[in-house]
Design an enzyme around this catalytic site. Structure first.
Site, short mmCIF file in Angstrom:
data_model
loop_
_atom_site.label_atom_id
_atom_site.label_comp_id
_atom_site.label_asym_id
_atom_site.label_seq_id
_atom_site.Cartn_x
_atom_site.Cartn_y
_atom_site.Cartn_z
CG HIS A 24 -22.86 -10.24 25.98
ND1 HIS A 24 -24.02 -10.98 26.17
CD2 HIS A 24 -21.87 -10.97 26.51
CE1 HIS A 24 -23.73 -12.09 26.80
NE2 HIS A 24 -22.42 -12.14 27.01
CG HIS A 82 -17.24 -15.77 22.41
ND1 HIS A 82 -16.34 -15.83 23.45
CD2 HIS A 82 -18.45 -15.99 22.94
CE1 HIS A 82 -16.99 -16.10 24.56
NE2 HIS A 82 -18.28 -16.20 24.29
O1 ACK Z 1 -21.28 -15.94 25.87
P1 ACK Z 1 -20.59 -15.49 27.05
O2 ACK Z 1 -19.27 -14.84 26.92
O3 ACK Z 1 -20.48 -16.67 28.13
O4 ACK Z 1 -21.55 -14.57 27.90
C1 ACK Z 1 -21.96 -15.14 29.11
C2 ACK Z 1 -21.76 -14.19 30.25
O5 ACK Z 1 -20.54 -14.55 30.88
C3 ACK Z 1 -22.88 -14.24 31.29
O6 ACK Z 1 -23.05 -15.53 31.74
C4 ACK Z 1 -19.95 -15.65 30.23
N1 ACK Z 1 -19.43 -16.55 31.26
C5 ACK Z 1 -20.13 -17.29 32.16
N2 ACK Z 1 -19.29 -17.95 32.96
C6 ACK Z 1 -18.03 -17.64 32.58
C7 ACK Z 1 -16.73 -18.02 33.02
N3 ACK Z 1 -16.55 -18.86 34.04
N4 ACK Z 1 -15.68 -17.50 32.37
C8 ACK Z 1 -15.83 -16.66 31.32
N5 ACK Z 1 -17.03 -16.27 30.87
C9 ACK Z 1 -18.11 -16.74 31.48
C10 ACK Z 1 -21.02 -16.27 29.38
#
Ligand code: ACK
Length: 223
Positions: free
Chosen positions: A69, A155
């Site tokens: 995703h 990303h």
């Molecule tokens: O790869 P990603 O974008 O990085 O997908 C996962 C998703 O949310 C579920 O965990 C993203 N994620 C986790 N913590 C944060 C944060 N503090 N800020 C932005 N994205 C986050 C993670």
């Protein structure tokens, strides 16, 4: 009893359709397989292994996430700043369950993460929170990140090394884009898929010759 507040999800994002997920995983795994055989990569192997002569199998090195995703807003069930405001945006409500085609224009590999850079269209940027690019970014990097186009952090996390959280992929991508902006590019290698650039400390950026498109659905996710 007062009406119950609607619950907020862990995050919102574009989710690749299952058949798309397979296609993207195969294509990107092929790239990893080639990368760890390149002489240029082997020269910097210690940045992955901590030892100069040791080999690394990148396919094993990165653990792939459950569902591919592109996160738009990490809500943390309402604990994250701006979560409620985001969920209530008209653009967000209108877009739920709708189809979107994402365009992957580059791949990144670092000792921590393996990811796909997503180039957002104007319509997709409307679902991108203004502050999202800057969240959790090191203060030293902030001025450069602020100068990048909105949505530069977009990303798909394709893999993380042991003990690394997926949130790191977006941060690694921003670091790479900042280094590029400062002109700090190292060795370049021409590959079938595009131009591979080294950016110090085990960071690699593959600019794809042809973007890889993927069909997705915009939706929320809760565990
Ligand atoms: O790869 P990603 O974008 O990085 O997908 C996962 C998703 O949310 C579920 O965990 C993203 N994620 C986790 N913590 C944060 C944060 N503090 N800020 C932005 N994205 C986050 C993670």
């Amino acid at each position: 009893e007062p009406p119950k507040e609607p619950e907020l999800p862990l995050f919102f994002g574009w989710f690749l359709l299952p058949e798309e997920e397979e296609r993207i995983k195969c294509a990107t795994m092929d790239f990893l397989k080639t990368l760890d055989t390149l002489e240029a990569f082997k020269e910097h192997i210690s940045e992955f292994t901590g030892e100069a002569e040791k080999e690394v199998d990148l396919e094993q090195y990165f653990q792939s996430p459950l569902q591919l995703h592109c996160t738009t807003k990490f809500c943390d069930y309402g604990k994250a700043e701006g979560a409620k405001e985001y969920a209530e945006l008209q653009a967000v409500k209108e877009s739920l369950a709708k189809s979107y085609e994402l365009s992957v224009t580059a791949l990144i590999v670092t000792p921590r993460t393996f990811g796909a850079r997503v180039s957002l269209t104007e319509a997709q940027v409307k679902l991108w929170p203004e502050e999202a690019d800057k969240e959790g970014v090191a203060p030293a990097l902030l001025p450069i990140v602020e100068a990048l186009p909105v949505g530069s952090r977009a990303h798909v996390t394709l893999g993380c090394s042991a003990g690394v959280e997926a949130v790191q992929t977006g941060l690694d991508l921003l670091e790479i884009l900042a280094l590029q902006k400062e002109g700090k590019e190292g060795t370049q290698v021409e590959m079938d898929l595009g131009t591979l650039t080294y950016l110090s400390e085990g960071r690699w950026f593959l600019a794809l010759r042809e973007p890889i498109n993927a069909d997705t659905t915009f939706t929320s996710f809760s565990e």
